[in-house]
Design a protein around this motif. Structure first.
Motif, short mmCIF file in Angstrom:
data_model
loop_
_atom_site.label_atom_id
_atom_site.label_comp_id
_atom_site.label_asym_id
_atom_site.label_seq_id
_atom_site.Cartn_x
_atom_site.Cartn_y
_atom_site.Cartn_z
N ASP A 45 16.87 40.19 25.16
CA ASP A 45 16.91 41.48 25.84
C ASP A 45 16.61 41.37 27.34
OD1 ASP A 45 14.25 40.79 25.53
OD2 ASP A 45 13.60 42.81 24.98
N TYR A 46 16.49 40.15 27.84
CA TYR A 46 16.21 39.92 29.26
C TYR A 46 17.45 40.29 30.08
CZ TYR A 46 14.43 37.71 33.50
OH TYR A 46 13.99 37.48 34.77
N GLN A 47 17.30 41.18 31.05
CA GLN A 47 18.40 41.63 31.90
C GLN A 47 18.52 40.73 33.13
OE1 GLN A 47 20.45 44.58 31.56
NE2 GLN A 47 19.68 44.68 29.47
N ILE A 48 19.72 40.25 33.40
CA ILE A 48 19.96 39.36 34.54
C ILE A 48 20.96 40.05 35.47
CG2 ILE A 48 20.71 37.08 35.29
CD1 ILE A 48 20.02 36.15 32.37
N ARG A 49 20.57 40.21 36.73
CA ARG A 49 21.43 40.87 37.72
C ARG A 49 22.58 39.96 38.12
NH1 ARG A 49 21.15 45.86 38.47
NH2 ARG A 49 21.77 45.71 40.62
N VAL A 50 23.73 40.59 38.31
CA VAL A 50 24.89 39.83 38.75
C VAL A 50 25.79 40.74 39.60
CG1 VAL A 50 26.25 40.30 36.67
CG2 VAL A 50 26.74 38.26 38.00
N HIS A 51 26.29 40.17 40.68
CA HIS A 51 27.25 40.81 41.57
C HIS A 51 28.60 40.23 41.14
CE1 HIS A 51 28.22 42.80 45.37
NE2 HIS A 51 28.92 41.75 45.74
N TYR A 52 29.56 41.06 40.80
CA TYR A 52 30.81 40.54 40.23
C TYR A 52 31.99 41.43 40.59
CZ TYR A 52 30.58 44.35 36.88
OH TYR A 52 30.55 45.59 36.31
N ILE A 53 33.15 40.91 40.32
CA ILE A 53 34.37 41.68 40.46
C ILE A 53 35.12 41.58 39.13
CG2 ILE A 53 35.71 39.81 41.47
CD1 ILE A 53 36.97 42.03 43.31
N ARG A 122 30.96 44.84 42.19
CA ARG A 122 30.02 45.74 41.52
C ARG A 122 28.72 45.00 41.26
NH1 ARG A 122 34.54 47.83 37.44
NH2 ARG A 122 35.76 48.98 38.97
N GLU A 123 27.65 45.77 41.18
CA GLU A 123 26.34 45.24 40.79
C GLU A 123 26.12 45.63 39.35
OE1 GLU A 123 23.69 43.46 42.00
OE2 GLU A 123 24.86 43.02 43.77
N GLY A 124 25.54 44.75 38.59
CA GLY A 124 25.24 45.07 37.21
C GLY A 124 24.20 44.13 36.65
N PRO A 153 44.55 42.68 46.77
CA PRO A 153 43.65 43.63 46.13
C PRO A 153 44.30 45.01 45.99
CG PRO A 153 43.07 43.40 48.42
CD PRO A 153 44.18 42.41 48.15
N PRO A 154 43.91 45.75 44.97
CA PRO A 154 44.36 47.14 44.89
C PRO A 154 43.66 47.94 45.98
CG PRO A 154 42.82 46.64 43.12
CD PRO A 154 43.07 45.36 43.85
N PRO A 155 44.14 49.13 46.28
CA PRO A 155 43.47 49.93 47.30
C PRO A 155 42.02 50.21 46.92
CG PRO A 155 45.53 50.95 46.61
CD PRO A 155 45.28 49.79 45.70
N CYS A 156 41.17 50.31 47.94
CA CYS A 156 39.75 50.61 47.70
C CYS A 156 39.59 52.08 47.35
CB CYS A 156 38.93 50.31 48.95
SG CYS A 156 38.82 48.55 49.32
N LEU A 157 38.69 52.33 46.41
CA LEU A 157 38.33 53.70 46.09
C LEU A 157 37.29 54.16 47.09
CD1 LEU A 157 37.91 53.19 42.24
CD2 LEU A 157 39.89 54.15 43.42
N ASN A 158 37.14 55.47 47.25
CA ASN A 158 36.14 55.99 48.18
C ASN A 158 34.73 55.57 47.79
OD1 ASN A 158 38.03 57.16 49.78
ND2 ASN A 158 37.92 59.15 48.78
N SER A 159 34.44 55.63 46.50
CA SER A 159 33.13 55.16 46.03
C SER A 159 33.35 54.38 44.76
CB SER A 159 32.20 56.34 45.80
OG SER A 159 32.72 57.18 44.79
N PRO A 160 32.62 53.26 44.61
CA PRO A 160 32.79 52.45 43.41
C PRO A 160 32.33 53.22 42.18
CG PRO A 160 30.96 51.63 44.73
CD PRO A 160 31.61 52.74 45.50
N PRO A 161 33.02 53.01 41.04
CA PRO A 161 32.62 53.71 39.82
C PRO A 161 31.20 53.31 39.41
CG PRO A 161 34.53 52.28 39.43
CD PRO A 161 34.13 52.13 40.86
N GLN A 162 30.47 54.28 38.91
CA GLN A 162 29.12 54.04 38.43
C GLN A 162 29.17 53.55 36.99
OE1 GLN A 162 26.49 54.27 40.54
NE2 GLN A 162 28.10 54.63 42.03
N PRO A 163 28.17 52.80 36.57
CA PRO A 163 28.15 52.33 35.17
C PRO A 163 28.28 53.51 34.22
CG PRO A 163 26.40 51.28 36.43
CD PRO A 163 27.02 52.33 37.32
N GLY A 164 29.12 53.35 33.21
CA GLY A 164 29.34 54.38 32.22
C GLY A 164 30.50 55.30 32.53
#
Length: 165
Positions: A45-53, A122-124, A153-164
């Motif tokens: 259950d240990y959460q590990i941060r990762v920056h990814y695409i 994205r950060e997750g 790359p596809p066009p950038c969105l105004n704001s990145p989607p939030q988790p969920g």
């Protein structure tokens, strides 16, 4: 004795830096089995941060764009453990694999490509099992050697989607 130890160290460094050949080469070694060990040693259950695409955004550049952020994530994870920890030693092996893979690319081209895709990162957080599966997937995809910088790359969105979302 000193010369023998120095020779062994240089040979070890030389072979670890030569994990890759060609565009991607084969960063996969017997050390990949250490991922299972890490999965067992780190709480599930240990959460590990990762920056990814995500793959669906980066297409053929998925591996290239995720190598450096994954390497940085592993560095942070390694720092959680003490200097004589076997977990830290095993994590350092994967950092070396990713670094050696990253060195097969032109630094400026890699940095430019990462900047072009910057708005898609994205950060997750991943639980440890999924995190180590992700590392394995990146390494196996790199071994296929089908990726490179030939992508748009596809066009950038105004704001990145939030988790969920």
């Amino acid at each position: 004795m000193w010369i023998w130890k120095a020779s062994c160290l240089l040979l070890s460094l030389f072979t670890s830096l030569n994990l890759c050949s060609g565009q991607f080469g084969t960063p996969i070694t017997d050390d990949v089995s250490k991922l299972s060990l890490l999965k067992q040693n780190i709480p599930s259950d240990y959460q590990i941060r990762v920056h990814y695409i995500p793959k669906e955004v980066s297409g053929m550049c998925w591996v290239v764009l995720n190598i450096y952020p994954l390497e940085q994530s592993l560095r942070k994870l390694a720092n959680v453990f003490g200097t004589i920890s076997s977990n830290k030693e095993n994590i350092i092996v994967f950092i070396a694999m990713l670094k050696s893979l990253r060195f097969t690319f032109d630094h400026e081209e890699l940095e430019t490509t990462m900047q072009v895709f910057q708005c898609h990162y994205r950060e997750g957080s991943l639980v440890s099992g999924l995190y180590f599966d992700y590392i394995k997937e990146v390494l196996h995809s790199a071994a296929q050697g089908t990726s490179g910088f030939a992508c748009k790359p596809p066009p950038c969105l105004n704001s990145p989607p939030q988790p969920g979302e």
